[in-house]
Design an enzyme around this catalytic site. Structure first.
Site, mmCIF file in Angstrom:
data_model
loop_
_atom_site.group_PDB
_atom_site.id
_atom_site.type_symbol
_atom_site.label_atom_id
_atom_site.label_comp_id
_atom_site.label_asym_id
_atom_site.label_seq_id
_atom_site.Cartn_x
_atom_site.Cartn_y
_atom_site.Cartn_z
ATOM 1 N N HIS A 1 -20.263 -42.566 -4.664
ATOM 2 C CA HIS A 1 -19.855 -41.489 -5.569
ATOM 3 C C HIS A 1 -18.360 -41.221 -5.482
ATOM 4 C CE1 HIS A 1 -24.016 -39.404 -6.232
ATOM 5 N NE2 HIS A 1 -23.727 -40.262 -7.179
ATOM 6 N N ARG B 1 -24.912 -43.318 -19.604
ATOM 7 C CA ARG B 1 -25.947 -42.885 -18.660
ATOM 8 C C ARG B 1 -26.553 -41.578 -19.183
ATOM 9 N NH1 ARG B 1 -21.287 -43.699 -15.460
ATOM 10 N NH2 ARG B 1 -21.330 -45.586 -14.179
ATOM 11 N N ARG C 1 -28.255 -46.405 -22.038
ATOM 12 C CA ARG C 1 -29.290 -46.761 -21.059
ATOM 13 C C ARG C 1 -30.318 -45.643 -21.022
ATOM 14 N NH1 ARG C 1 -27.486 -47.153 -14.943
ATOM 15 N NH2 ARG C 1 -27.610 -44.883 -15.129
ATOM 16 N N GLU D 1 -30.232 -56.194 -13.113
ATOM 17 C CA GLU D 1 -29.919 -55.557 -11.835
ATOM 18 C C GLU D 1 -30.751 -56.125 -10.697
ATOM 19 O OE1 GLU D 1 -29.274 -51.004 -12.838
ATOM 20 O OE2 GLU D 1 -30.974 -51.845 -13.946
ATOM 21 N N ASN E 1 -23.562 -53.270 -9.596
ATOM 22 C CA ASN E 1 -23.740 -52.448 -8.405
ATOM 23 C C ASN E 1 -25.123 -52.681 -7.790
ATOM 24 O OD1 ASN E 1 -21.380 -51.469 -9.478
ATOM 25 N ND2 ASN E 1 -22.172 -49.461 -10.001
ATOM 26 N N ASP E 2 -26.159 -52.473 -8.602
ATOM 27 C CA ASP E 2 -27.512 -52.679 -8.095
ATOM 28 C C ASP E 2 -27.820 -54.158 -7.894
ATOM 29 O OD1 ASP E 2 -28.865 -50.303 -7.467
ATOM 30 O OD2 ASP E 2 -29.093 -49.797 -9.576
ATOM 31 N N ARG F 1 -25.865 -49.848 -1.349
ATOM 32 C CA ARG F 1 -24.558 -49.740 -1.992
ATOM 33 C C ARG F 1 -23.727 -48.566 -1.493
ATOM 34 N NH1 ARG F 1 -26.149 -48.035 -8.142
ATOM 35 N NH2 ARG F 1 -24.016 -47.254 -8.184
ATOM 36 N N CYS G 1 -21.498 -54.020 -17.047
ATOM 37 C CA CYS G 1 -21.223 -52.583 -17.062
ATOM 38 C C CYS G 1 -21.147 -52.009 -15.656
ATOM 39 C CB CYS G 1 -22.279 -51.834 -17.874
ATOM 40 S SG CYS G 1 -23.941 -51.896 -17.176
#
EC number: 2.7.3.9
Length: 556
Positions: free
Chosen positions: A186, A288, A325, A415, A438-439, A449, A486
């Protein structure tokens, strides 16, 4: 004497200034017993402190807006978790003070996350921050937080909670360095949104003495302690040159020989739109939608509320592309009405599309709201599902879109490694792919992560991850369809060139990164990008891949 340290650069830019340390965390309250007749009063004190902290977090979020607002609202929900509050009450009922009951209840929850395999450990910094704020209020001591200073400084911390990162003043906080965290934590995401240079996962950062002068390179992850006048001049010159290049770069994303690479923005709600428009985003590559659902974890938002929020974003990009998404709940975003409360390993359980297929009414309402929101607007709407594992998942999502009467392209996020390995199969059901790096890294390397100890495996330069990107892009090319990125990987200008060389068809990132990526792409031809991509994939480590690509693109 100048020394060099290296962490993980997560937010571009150079910061040179004196070190200031984050305020120390609240000390552990004493474990004294209270008489039974005082339990009710102590329980009341605890609840008042919880509500005050939750209200403060929401107020901070309202001030910050955008991505930060959604993070802080989620943190406020954490403070008000009914099970945590019930545990606090139980501990007070058997003799704990309010502050000790809070401290011990949060410690037990923290241990529970660790015992679940630490897949939720990425929120431990958030949890600790909530605990510290509640205990500080109960003890009547100052809240932990950023130091008071009239002069600009470089902030050093073990980790930064979202509540602190969201309201950093860029005129005072030149940059920050943390011992924990990773490129997709974050704090890293919010640092990029703020445009503050940042380095994370730097062991021993806390040992830097207060007042020490450091030079922070948020691109390379290097920290120069007591930099020489020559080093300072070199970094300042490089920063000035970079700023000039950004100012000179405008228009659509493209390589120097005209190969188009649309640069899109990742947004978390309508509050993020102005920054995306100002940065010249050609659309939205990741909208998101969780922000709507986090307002109330007990029930889904109404169709009317969703229509209004979606339309506010869609109207901002006439003739542009907006990729939405659908709700990605579960794992670190649990919702009482949607996700199981007793999963031993939520990140590998019922999350993303799996949750929506188990609750078709929630998915149907969201898709219907999107269909209504786009009516009459000259925008290219695309809707994608998170956590698609195979063709059956893709078909179920596409069927749901058609049943809702949605006039848009349907896509799947890549992902999970299985989705990259079987991308051509998935593309028989949907019209595009979007790589959530990321995932994808988390699941490829079994590396959370948010955990700093495994941050090297979260590095998007890992050759194995680049291989999966290449597989997906090749499959899309073979099917005549698109494949974008993304994830946070797209925000690295050098890596953006490599991704272009791997064959992806669009890049989406935080708005603050768009000028950096645009300027870097404009310096190189498609052929150079392809050679850099091949060199990176031939490497055996993330560092070797980065160095190999840099050598190609710099003409070495």
């Amino acid at each position: 004497m100048e020394t060099t340290l290296r962490g993980v650069g997560v937010s571009h830019g150079v910061a040179i200034g004196e070190v200031r340390h984050m305020g120390t965390a609240v000390l552990e309250p004493p474990a004294k017993q209270i008489p039974a007749e005082e339990a009710g009063r102590e329980q009341g004190r605890a609840r008042q402190a919880v509500e005050a902290v939750a209200a403060d977090l929401i107020a901070r979020g309202n001030l910050a807006g955008g991505e930060a607002q959604h993070v802080l609202e989620a943190q406020a929900m954490m403070a008000q978790d009914p099970e945590l509050i019930a545990d606090v009450d139980r501990r007070i009922a058997v003799g704990s003070t309010a502050e000790r009951g809070v401290y011990d209840a949060f410690a037990a929850y923290r241990a529970l996350l660790a015992n679940a395999g630490e897949y939720l450990a990425g929120r431990v910094a958030d949890l600790d921050d909530v605990r510290n704020r509640i205990v500080a209020r109960l003890l009547g001591v100052p809240m932990p937080g950023v130091p008071d200073s009239d002069e600009p400084y470089v902030l050093i911390a073990r980790d930064l909670a979202p509540a602190d990162t969201a309201l950093l003043d860029p005129t005072l906080v030149l940059g920050f360095v943390t011992e924990e965290g990773g490129p997709t934590s974050h704090s890293a995401i919010l640092a990029r949104a703020l445009g503050v240079p940042a380095v994370v996962a730097l062991p021993g950062a806390g040992e830097l003495a207060e007042g020490t002068v450091v030079a922070v390179d948020g691109s390379t992850g290097e920290i120069f302690v007591d930099p020489s006048p020559e080093k300072r001049a070199e970094m300042e010159s490089a920063a000035a040159a970079r700023k000039a290049a950004l100012s000179a770069s405008s228009g659509p994303g493209a390589t120097s020989d005209g190969h188009k690479m649309p640069l899109l923005a990742n947004i978390g709600g309508p509050g993020d739109v102005p920054a995306a428009v100002e940065a010249g985003a050609e659309g939205v590559g990741l909208f998101r939608t969780e922000f709507l659902f986090l307002d109330d974890s007990k029930q889904a938002p109404s169709e009317e509320k969703q229509v209004a929020a979606y339309r506010a974003v869609l109207e901002a990009f006439p003739e542009g592309r907006v990729v939405v998404r659908v709700l990605d709940a579960g794992a670190d975003k649990p919702l009482d009405f949607l996700t199981p409360a007793d999963e031993p390993n939520p990140a590998l359980g019922v999350r993303g599309l799996r949750s929506l297929l188990d609750h078709p009414d929630v998915l149907r309402t969201q898709l219907t709201a999107l269909a209504k929101a786009v009516e009459g607007l000259p925008v290219y709407l695309e809707v994608m599902a998170p956590m698609v594992a195979d063709r059956a998942d893709a078909k179920a999502f596409a069927d749901a879109c058609r049943e809702a009467g949605l006039q848009a392209k349907f896509g799947a996020m890549v992902e999970i490694p299985s989705a990259a390995l079987r991308a051509r199969s998935i593309l028989q059901e949907v019209e595009f792919l979007s790589l959530g790096t990321n995932d994808l890294a988390q699941y490829t390397f079994a590396a959370d992560r948010q955990v700093g100890a495994v941050s090297r495996l979260q590095d998007p330069w890992q050759p194995a991850l680049l291989d999966l990107v290449a597989l997906s892009a090749d499959a899309a090319r073979a099917e005549g369809k698109s494949c974008g990125v993304c994830g946070e990987a797209a925000s690295d200008p050098l890596l953006a060139c490599v991704l272009t060389g791997l064959g992806v068809t669009s890049l989406s990132m935080g708005a603050a990164s768009i000028p950096y990526v645009r300027a870097t792409l404009a310096k190189h031809t498609l052929a150079q990008c392809e050679r850099a991509a091949a060199a990176a994939r031939a490497a055996d480590s993330a560092e070797e891949a980065r160095n190999a690509a840099q050598a190609v693109l710099s003409g070495e």
